[in-house]
Design an enzyme around this catalytic site. Structure first.
Site, PDB file in Angstrom:
ATOM      1  N   SER A   1       0.847  -1.194   0.000  1.00  0.00           N
ATOM      2  CA  SER A   1       0.000   0.000   0.000  1.00  0.00           C
ATOM      3  C   SER A   1       0.881   1.241   0.000  1.00  0.00           C
ATOM      4  CB  SER A   1      -0.920   0.007   1.230  1.00  0.00           C
ATOM      5  OG  SER A   1      -0.146   0.030   2.426  1.00  0.00           O
ATOM      6  N   GLY A   2       0.228   2.403  -0.045  1.00  0.00           N
ATOM      7  CA  GLY A   2       0.939   3.662   0.096  1.00  0.00           C
ATOM      8  C   GLY A   2       2.021   3.882  -0.941  1.00  0.00           C
TER       9      GLY A   2
ATOM     10  N   ASP B   1       6.118  -7.259   2.045  1.00  0.00           N
ATOM     11  CA  ASP B   1       5.251  -6.601   3.024  1.00  0.00           C
ATOM     12  C   ASP B   1       4.743  -7.657   3.989  1.00  0.00           C
ATOM     13  OD1 ASP B   1       2.843  -5.050   4.175  1.00  0.00           O
ATOM     14  OD2 ASP B   1       3.585  -3.615   2.699  1.00  0.00           O
TER      15      ASP B   1
ATOM     16  N   ASP C   1       7.353 -10.095   8.397  1.00  0.00           N
ATOM     17  CA  ASP C   1       7.412  -9.044   9.406  1.00  0.00           C
ATOM     18  C   ASP C   1       8.876  -8.626   9.508  1.00  0.00           C
ATOM     19  OD1 ASP C   1       7.560  -7.488  11.695  1.00  0.00           O
ATOM     20  OD2 ASP C   1       6.093  -8.680  12.803  1.00  0.00           O
TER      21      ASP C   1
ATOM     22  N   TYR D   1       9.247   8.696  16.024  1.00  0.00           N
ATOM     23  CA  TYR D   1       9.283   8.734  14.560  1.00  0.00           C
ATOM     24  C   TYR D   1      10.511   9.485  14.069  1.00  0.00           C
ATOM     25  CZ  TYR D   1       7.737   9.197   9.731  1.00  0.00           C
ATOM     26  OH  TYR D   1       7.667   9.126   8.357  1.00  0.00           O
TER      27      TYR D   1
ATOM     28  N   LYS E   1      13.696   7.968  11.918  1.00  0.00           N
ATOM     29  CA  LYS E   1      14.002   8.459  10.581  1.00  0.00           C
ATOM     30  C   LYS E   1      15.362   9.143  10.510  1.00  0.00           C
ATOM     31  CE  LYS E   1      10.443   6.919   8.407  1.00  0.00           C
ATOM     32  NZ  LYS E   1      10.619   5.893   7.344  1.00  0.00           N
TER      33      LYS E   1
END
Length: 286
Positions: free
Chosen positions: A18-19, A39, A67, A159, A163
């Protein structure tokens, strides 16, 4: 530097169900690239593979469910990818999640979970596929970082940590591979209309309605269409760029941090006020 031709070679993509991962896969498929789609979402992978089979018949597409937090499973899947695709030319790591919450609201377990997904999953799959990429005449690795790998906002500590770490990993690996046939780059998206923030996690201590309001405020600031972002990402991969900015906001924040490396938050605080507020209760209609 030799520009890559995707036709006839394979691109491995994490977070492909997705995305941004799915959009990047569609873009590369249109250029004739074989695909190893990775995924944890088996159903999402199956839907994308079926779509590509109908629109690009004959294209070599495989799906791999894993995973990325499980190192042994990642090692098995990367071996499976290499066995299925003898000419792996690019690795694009799009898998990741988000996490809302202040340090007071977050638990250590919640922060470790996000680091495992965003950082260690990226490191693990890169480590597994690097030997195959080294065998290509020319290859490129692209790690999706974030605009929050350039500037750290309040309310996004895990987050931003994850990153920034992805950015550091990418830069250090680029230096390690200097002079080899493999180049490495990081991608800094901002304002892309995917569901990552709306479907991401938030600290269990936050009122769900407050978290939904903060996520919606962040999503309302996104302006770049996923297909447009995918085009920029793929162009950066094929040109083997060390840094790829995606979205107007990414370029603005990059410039802001360079101009005001200590005081950039003063300019960001106002626009992000609602998005980083995870404590103010929802106002009830009377």
């Amino acid at each position: 530097m030799r520009r890559l031709n995707p036709a006839g070679s394979t691109s491995a993509i994490t977070g492909a169900a997705s995305g941004m991962g799915a959009e990047v896969a569609r873009n590369l498929a249109a250029r004739g690239a074989g695909l190893a789609l990775i995924d944890r979402d088996a159903d999402g992978l199956a839907r994308l593979a079926a779509e590509l089979a109908s629109t690009r018949p004959g294209l070599a597409v495989t799906t791999h469910v894993v995973d990325l937090r499980d190192d042994e499973a990642v090692a098995a899947v990367t071996a499976e990818v290499v066995a299925a695709h003898p000419r792996i030319q690019t690795l694009i790591t799009c898998a990741g999640s988000s996490m809302l919450g202040s340090l007071d609201q977050l638990t250590m377990e919640e922060m470790r979970w996000l680091m495992d997904v965003n950082l260690w999953g990226t490191v693990s799959v890169t480590r597994g596929l690097l030997p195959a990429l080294r065998r290509a005449p020319a290859a490129h690795i692209a790690h999706l970082a974030s605009v929050y790998a350039l500037a750290s906002p309040a309310g996004r500590i895990p987050y931003a940590m994850s990153k920034f770490a992805v950015r550091a990993f990418s830069e250090a690996l680029r230096h390690e591979l200097e002079g080899s046939t493999v180049t490495v780059g990081a991608v800094y998206p901002a304002g892309v209309r995917t569901g990552i923030i709306l479907h991401g996690r938030y600290a269990a201590a936050i009122d769900p309605e407050v978290a939904a309001r903060a996520a919606a405020a962040q999503a309302a600031m996104y302006h770049t269409a996923p297909a447009d972002a995918a085009e920029l990402i793929v162009q950066g991969v094929l040109r083997r760029r060390a840094r790829t900015m995606v979205g107007r906001e990414a370029r603005l924040i990059d410039a802001l941090v360079r101009l005001a490396p200590v005081r950039y938050w003063a300019a960001m605080r106002g626009p992000l006020r609602e998005a980083v507020d995870t404590t103010t209760p929802m106002r009830r209609a009377r």
